[in-house]
Motif scaffolding. Structure first.
Motif, PDB file in Angstrom:
ATOM      1  N   GLU A 118      18.452  32.787  13.684  1.00  0.00           N
ATOM      2  CA  GLU A 118      17.033  33.018  13.422  1.00  0.00           C
ATOM      3  C   GLU A 118      16.910  34.147  12.406  1.00  0.00           C
ATOM      4  N   VAL A 119      16.661  33.815  11.154  1.00  0.00           N
ATOM      5  CA  VAL A 119      16.380  34.799  10.112  1.00  0.00           C
ATOM      6  C   VAL A 119      15.059  34.399   9.464  1.00  0.00           C
ATOM      7  N   ARG A 120      14.072  35.251   9.569  1.00  0.00           N
ATOM      8  CA  ARG A 120      12.760  34.925   9.029  1.00  0.00           C
ATOM      9  C   ARG A 120      12.799  34.972   7.516  1.00  0.00           C
ATOM     10  N   PRO A 121      12.214  33.978   6.852  1.00  0.00           N
ATOM     11  CA  PRO A 121      12.111  34.052   5.394  1.00  0.00           C
ATOM     12  C   PRO A 121      11.140  35.153   5.000  1.00  0.00           C
ATOM     13  N   PRO A 122      11.154  35.580   3.748  1.00  0.00           N
ATOM     14  CA  PRO A 122      10.229  36.643   3.316  1.00  0.00           C
ATOM     15  C   PRO A 122       8.777  36.185   3.404  1.00  0.00           C
ATOM     16  N   ASP A 123       7.877  37.161   3.417  1.00  0.00           N
ATOM     17  CA  ASP A 123       6.450  36.843   3.476  1.00  0.00           C
ATOM     18  C   ASP A 123       6.080  35.910   2.320  1.00  0.00           C
ATOM     19  N   GLY A 124       5.294  34.915   2.643  1.00  0.00           N
ATOM     20  CA  GLY A 124       4.848  33.969   1.630  1.00  0.00           C
ATOM     21  C   GLY A 124       5.735  32.759   1.471  1.00  0.00           C
ATOM     22  N   VAL A 125       6.851  32.718   2.223  1.00  0.00           N
ATOM     23  CA  VAL A 125       7.786  31.589   2.126  1.00  0.00           C
ATOM     24  C   VAL A 125       7.900  30.932   3.494  1.00  0.00           C
ATOM     25  N   ARG A 126       7.919  29.617   3.498  1.00  0.00           N
ATOM     26  CA  ARG A 126       8.136  28.871   4.737  1.00  0.00           C
ATOM     27  C   ARG A 126       9.236  27.838   4.505  1.00  0.00           C
ATOM     28  N   LEU A 127       9.947  27.507   5.558  1.00  0.00           N
ATOM     29  CA  LEU A 127      10.989  26.500   5.497  1.00  0.00           C
ATOM     30  C   LEU A 127      10.461  25.192   6.047  1.00  0.00           C
ATOM     31  N   ALA A 128      10.694  24.101   5.307  1.00  0.00           N
ATOM     32  CA  ALA A 128      10.193  22.792   5.712  1.00  0.00           C
ATOM     33  C   ALA A 128      11.341  21.797   5.741  1.00  0.00           C
ATOM     34  N   PRO A 129      11.468  21.014   6.816  1.00  0.00           N
ATOM     35  CA  PRO A 129      12.515  19.991   6.849  1.00  0.00           C
ATOM     36  C   PRO A 129      12.254  18.914   5.807  1.00  0.00           C
ATOM     37  N   VAL A 130      13.342  18.380   5.269  1.00  0.00           N
ATOM     38  CA  VAL A 130      13.272  17.295   4.287  1.00  0.00           C
ATOM     39  C   VAL A 130      13.615  16.001   5.012  1.00  0.00           C
ATOM     40  N   THR A 131      12.653  15.092   5.085  1.00  0.00           N
ATOM     41  CA  THR A 131      12.859  13.866   5.861  1.00  0.00           C
ATOM     42  C   THR A 131      12.504  12.599   5.102  1.00  0.00           C
ATOM     43  N   ASP A 132      11.859  12.723   3.936  1.00  0.00           N
ATOM     44  CA  ASP A 132      11.385  11.530   3.230  1.00  0.00           C
ATOM     45  C   ASP A 132      11.461  11.761   1.730  1.00  0.00           C
ATOM     46  N   ALA A 133      10.966  10.789   0.960  1.00  0.00           N
ATOM     47  CA  ALA A 133      11.060  10.850  -0.497  1.00  0.00           C
ATOM     48  C   ALA A 133      10.313  12.054  -1.058  1.00  0.00           C
ATOM     49  N   ALA A 134       9.171  12.400  -0.478  1.00  0.00           N
ATOM     50  CA  ALA A 134       8.411  13.545  -0.969  1.00  0.00           C
ATOM     51  C   ALA A 134       9.202  14.838  -0.771  1.00  0.00           C
TER      52      ALA A 134
END
Length: 258
Positions: free
Chosen positions: A112-128
């Motif tokens: 668990e390492v939080r990204p910096p403020d203003g950044v979020r991590l999103a899983p990649v599951t599709d073409a988009a």
């Protein structure tokens, strides 16, 4: 971590006995060489002596040239004979920048390492999501790799249990991303990608991506994470608990066009 034991395990599981990864991939073992053809064409392992090395190299050149594809001889610093790299260059291979094979026990890594403020991590599951990850790669490395996106989307569609990808977003802009490759039945999960856009480097994005993927590896029961580390990422990985095992250099052979 027992360096020699882990390196021997890596050689056996990820090189000498590597299973095919993905549909359309073939692994062949002959004449003290293991090679792969498919999305990535490469010699992944060899056990050569001075007397037979040049003939073995020439045989692989003939094999891949007959297929009409360029290929990589993935050379590691402990491979034999000791002058294998020189023999590859003499045979027409061109080296790309060397990297460091680094490994860490999954249990010892932060999850668990939080990204910096203003950044979020999103899983990649599709073409988009794959499109966002491809754009992040271009931002980080300055080159477009559409084939990488096509291959990832194919894996996510056909074999979703073998790869997990994630992208870091600053608002709607992709600034980093990476994937973890999950080969069934082995101890090692592999980290790939992870490059970060220049404006976001040094702010913890890369560390957050490593922790995200370490958590995936722990949930799937893998013992080690392995990564081919660039000079830029090696210090960060070292601080996270990764240990260098050996060097690795891609040697590329491009068949001459008639």
């Amino acid at each position: 971590m027992d360096h020699d034991a882990v390196l021997a395990l890596f050689d056996r599981e990820m090189r000498r006995e590597v299973p095919p990864e993905g549909s359309g991939v073939r692994v062949e073992r002959a004449d003290d060489v293991v090679r792969q053809t498919g999305d990535w064409n490469a010699v992944v392992w060899s056990c050569l002596d001075e007397a037979g090395a040049d003939a073995a190299i020439a045989a692989q050149v003939r094999h891949f040239t007959a297929l009409g594809v360029e290929f990589e001889w993935k050379h590691y610093g402990h491979d034999r004979p000791a002058d294998l790299a020189e023999r590859l260059r003499a045979a027409g291979f061109v080296p790309e920048p060397a990297e460091t094979l680094m490994v860490a026990p999954v249990a010892a890594l932060p999850k668990e390492v939080r990204p910096p403020d203003g950044v979020r991590l999103a899983p990649v599951t599709d073409a988009a999501g794959v499109e966002l990850l491809t754009r992040a790669h271009e931002e980080a490395f300055g080159e477009a790799r559409p084939e990488m996106g096509r291959q990832l989307l194919d894996r996510l569609t056909r074999e979703p249990d073998t790869v997990v990808a994630v992208v870091a977003l600053a608002g709607d802009r992709p600034v980093s991303g990476g994937r973890i490759e999950l080969t069934p039945g082995v101890a090692f999960a592999g980290l790939w990608g992870g490059g970060t856009a220049p404006a976001w480097r040094g702010r913890g994005v890369y560390r957050a991506l490593v922790a995200y993927r370490a958590r995936v590896a722990a949930e799937r029961g893998y013992r080690y994470l392995q990564v081919d580390a660039s000079d830029q990422s090696r210090p960060i990985l070292g601080r996270l608990g990764f240990t260098p095992l050996t060097s690795t250099t891609p040697y590329i052979y491009r068949p001459r066009r008639s």
